[in-house]
Write a protein that holds these residues in place. Structure first.
Motif, PDB file in Angstrom:
ATOM      1  N   ILE A 196       1.223  -1.523  -0.282  1.00 26.48           N
ATOM      2  CA  ILE A 196       0.255   0.178   0.016  1.00 26.48           C
ATOM      3  C   ILE A 196       0.542   1.726   0.456  1.00 26.48           C
ATOM      4  N   ARG A 197       2.225   1.002   0.696  1.00 27.88           N
ATOM      5  CA  ARG A 197       2.757   2.506   0.967  1.00 27.88           C
ATOM      6  C   ARG A 197       3.569   2.493  -0.419  1.00 27.88           C
ATOM      7  N   GLY A 198       4.251   1.576  -0.955  1.00 29.50           N
ATOM      8  CA  GLY A 198       5.209   2.140  -2.357  1.00 29.50           C
ATOM      9  C   GLY A 198       3.676   2.306  -3.830  1.00 29.50           C
ATOM     10  N   VAL A 199       2.819   1.005  -4.077  1.00 30.14           N
ATOM     11  CA  VAL A 199       2.125   1.979  -5.048  1.00 30.14           C
ATOM     12  C   VAL A 199       1.184   3.097  -4.370  1.00 30.14           C
ATOM     13  N   CYS A 200       0.656   3.088  -3.289  1.00 27.52           N
ATOM     14  CA  CYS A 200      -0.030   4.769  -3.538  1.00 27.52           C
ATOM     15  C   CYS A 200       1.365   6.406  -3.051  1.00 27.52           C
ATOM     16  N   ALA A 201       2.582   5.730  -3.130  1.00 25.86           N
ATOM     17  CA  ALA A 201       3.710   6.325  -3.817  1.00 25.86           C
ATOM     18  C   ALA A 201       3.792   6.843  -4.493  1.00 25.86           C
ATOM     19  N   ALA A 202       3.362   6.027  -5.397  1.00 27.40           N
ATOM     20  CA  ALA A 202       3.466   5.967  -6.795  1.00 27.40           C
ATOM     21  C   ALA A 202       2.672   6.240  -7.662  1.00 27.40           C
ATOM     22  N   HIS A 203       1.270   6.051  -6.782  1.00 27.40           N
ATOM     23  CA  HIS A 203      -0.108   6.958  -7.471  1.00 27.40           C
ATOM     24  C   HIS A 203       0.361   7.977  -7.861  1.00 27.40           C
ATOM     25  N   ALA A 204       0.358   8.763  -6.295  1.00 33.51           N
ATOM     26  CA  ALA A 204       0.472  10.008  -5.765  1.00 33.51           C
ATOM     27  C   ALA A 204       1.263  10.713  -6.476  1.00 33.51           C
ATOM     28  N   LEU A 214      -6.229   3.039  -9.824  1.00 36.11           N
ATOM     29  CA  LEU A 214      -5.567   2.671  -8.596  1.00 36.11           C
ATOM     30  C   LEU A 214      -6.707   1.753  -7.489  1.00 36.11           C
ATOM     31  N   GLY A 215      -6.783   0.654  -7.208  1.00 36.18           N
ATOM     32  CA  GLY A 215      -7.671  -0.048  -6.340  1.00 36.18           C
ATOM     33  C   GLY A 215      -6.811  -1.567  -5.609  1.00 36.18           C
ATOM     34  N   PHE A 216      -7.749  -1.657  -4.258  1.00 36.78           N
ATOM     35  CA  PHE A 216      -6.561  -2.628  -3.088  1.00 36.78           C
ATOM     36  C   PHE A 216      -7.772  -4.076  -3.408  1.00 36.78           C
ATOM     37  N   TYR A 217      -7.652  -5.008  -3.502  1.00 43.02           N
ATOM     38  CA  TYR A 217      -8.774  -5.867  -3.050  1.00 43.02           C
ATOM     39  C   TYR A 217      -7.852  -6.430  -1.558  1.00 43.02           C
ATOM     40  N   SER A 218      -8.375  -7.622  -1.510  1.00 43.48           N
ATOM     41  CA  SER A 218      -8.005  -8.379  -0.007  1.00 43.48           C
ATOM     42  C   SER A 218      -5.870  -8.710  -0.102  1.00 43.48           C
ATOM     43  N   GLY A 219      -5.338  -8.937   1.218  1.00 40.20           N
ATOM     44  CA  GLY A 219      -4.113  -9.233   0.882  1.00 40.20           C
ATOM     45  C   GLY A 219      -3.333  -8.612  -0.330  1.00 40.20           C
ATOM     46  N   VAL A 220      -2.432  -9.102  -1.293  1.00 38.83           N
ATOM     47  CA  VAL A 220      -2.010  -7.629  -2.103  1.00 38.83           C
ATOM     48  C   VAL A 220      -1.718  -8.503  -3.316  1.00 38.83           C
ATOM     49  N   ARG A 221      -3.502  -8.411  -3.640  1.00 38.66           N
ATOM     50  CA  ARG A 221      -3.755  -8.475  -4.952  1.00 38.66           C
ATOM     51  C   ARG A 221      -4.268  -6.770  -5.182  1.00 38.66           C
TER      52      ARG A 221
END
Length: 247
Positions: A196-204, A214-221
């Motif tokens: 979450i931290r890495g992908v959200c920072a990239a998205h921002a 960008l959306g997140f499912y359960s786990g790391v998907r």
């Protein structure tokens, strides 16, 4: 002719990876019949299409749907010359746009995780008129996602209209038009929090440039697409995105 040469070169590389023996190396024991058959099928498929299916990425684990493994892909590829031809053309298109090495192409043609219950195929090459749609998504993955969380592999990509309906996708789903990929990290050591931290920072940082959803499912998907800058959480709203809540 150029396509044939490229295919032959990659097939040769693949063959060397499968059988790296040298004159000084010990002779490997005979493979069990089932494994030998799979190896033969996989090698034959690789020789027919310029694609590496012995890639760095894992092909099993809790996030991978049964029926969409490397072995399943090899069987799908071997069943139809049309599948091989379409995949070769798709790989060439990705190469020409500088994104042929972002993720293994055989994983890009995974369909929906619910393909079996929908009576659909686990792999399908998207129609040619949709190939450009995935290029920008892969650019974002290459330049921003992978540097943030390491290599990733697609677990769902293009969904044809029937499969999209059966999978409860919206009529204008980004998967339906091949803008979207559902991804998981290759490394099992990447936690949900790190993801979450890495992908959200990239998205921002670069999401607007690539029009990234960008959306997140359960786990790391997680889901990325290039059909509009946005982010969402469990209820489809931006306020509940893990990029906001951290959960």
């Amino acid at each position: 002719m150029q396509k044939l040469i490229a295919g032959a070169a990659l097939a040769a590389t693949f063959s060397l990876t499968l059988a790296p023996a040298t004159a000084n190396a010990p002779v490997a024991p005979a493979l069990p019949a089932a494994q030998a058959q799979l190896t033969s099928t996989t090698a034959a498929a690789a020789a027919a299409v310029p694609v590496r299916i012995d890639s760095f990425a894992q092909d099993n684990g809790p996030e991978i749907t049964p029926g969409q493994s490397r072995a399943d892909f090899a069987a799908w590829l071997a069943r139809s010359p049309a599948n091989r031809d379409a995949l070769a053309e798709f790989q060439n298109h990705l190469n020409a746009n500088g994104v042929g090495d972002v993720v293994p192409v055989w994983q890009l043609v995974r369909t929906s995780s619910s393909f079996a219950e929908c009576g659909a195929a686990g792999f399908e090459v998207a129609p040619r008129d949709k190939w450009d749609n995935i290029v920008k998504t892969l650019q974002f993955v290459k330049r921003d996602v992978i540097p943030a969380v390491g290599p990733v592999q697609p677990v769902s990509g293009y969904r044809n209209p029937e499969l999209n309906r059966c999978s409860n996708g919206a009529p204008a789903s980004a998967h339906r038009h091949f803008f979207a990929l559902d991804l998981v990290p290759v490394s099992a050591e990447v936690s949900r929090g790190e993801l979450i931290r890495g992908v959200c920072a990239a998205h921002a940082r670069e999401g607007r440039t690539y029009e990234t959803g960008l959306g997140f499912y359960s786990g790391v998907r997680f889901h990325v697409d290039s059909s509009g800058f946005r982010r969402w959480g469990p209820n489809g709203r931006g306020a509940t995105s893990p990029c906001v809540t951290g959960a």
